[in-house]
Enzyme design. Structure first.
Site: not given
Ligand code: AMP
Length: 189
Positions: A13, A85, A124, A130, A141
């Site tokens: 995204k 969301r 990632r 992160r 999530r």
């Protein structure tokens, strides 16, 4: 041009939103980036949302709607990434855009399986570290995406604005499909 981009974390995204924004010279408005900046700058908002982001939970709707209202009213066009969301966020966005007479040109959905999304998020986590890419936060999530964001997808599917794109392909291929779709709906740059 007013575009929404939807899809689970790890669907690509952010990457695709940046590329659409650059190609059409339109601001990329990414709620996750806005929140992470607030956290790193230690603002009042940042201090409030920091633990929420770390857990991979969602920031309360009211706070998000206020944040986005401020941004969107300033912009003529946008590529919105990370919002809405939840259904209440989508309802608030529709009302806001109605109020200013600026409807969406298109809603792009990037489709990837949970397996692909999880593998990308793990990669990632290794590359960028992160905090919300911990295995527990990733699971949380994706669960919240299915529970709270998929009803938003169904809302836009029902009103005919949704363009679903297979996100499990190389980045340039996904971009090309999105650009074809945008050309078809006649999105103005
Ligand atoms: P993202 O970079 O879009 O994956 O967002 C990172 C995190 O920011 C999410 O896991 C949420 O904690 C928070 N966040 C971003 N956008 C929203 C939103 N529209 N509603 C609630 N929380 C959000």
């Amino acid at each position: 041009m007013r575009i929404l981009i939807l899809g689970p974390q790890g669907s690509g995204k952010g990457t695709q939103a940046k590329s659409i924004a650059a190609l059409h010279d339109t601001p990329h408005v990414a709620t996750g980036d806005i929140l992470r900046t607030a956290v790193s700058e230690g603002t009042a908002l940042g201090r409030r949302v920091h633990p929420i982001l770390e857990r991979g939970d969602l920031v309360p709707d009211e706070l998000m709607v206020d944040l986005i209202r401020e941004r969107l009213l300033d912009e003529d066009g946008f590529v919105l990434d990370g919002f809405p969301r939840t259904v209440p966020q989508a309802e608030a966005l529709d009302a806001m855009l109605d109020e200013i007479g600026k409807p969406l040109d298109a809603v792009i959905l990037l489709m990837v399986s949970d397996e692909v999304a999880t593998a990308r998020l793990r990669a990632r986590a290794l590359a960028e570290g992160r905090a919300d890419d911990s295995p527990e936060a990733i699971r949380n999530r994706l669960r919240l995406y299915h529970e709270l964001t998929e009803p938003v997808v169904e809302r836009y599917r029902a009103d005919g604005t949704l363009v679903a794109v297979d996100g499990d392909r190389a980045i340039p291929e996904v971009s090309a499909t999105i650009e074809e779709a945008l050309a078809q709906v006649g999105a103005r740059s």
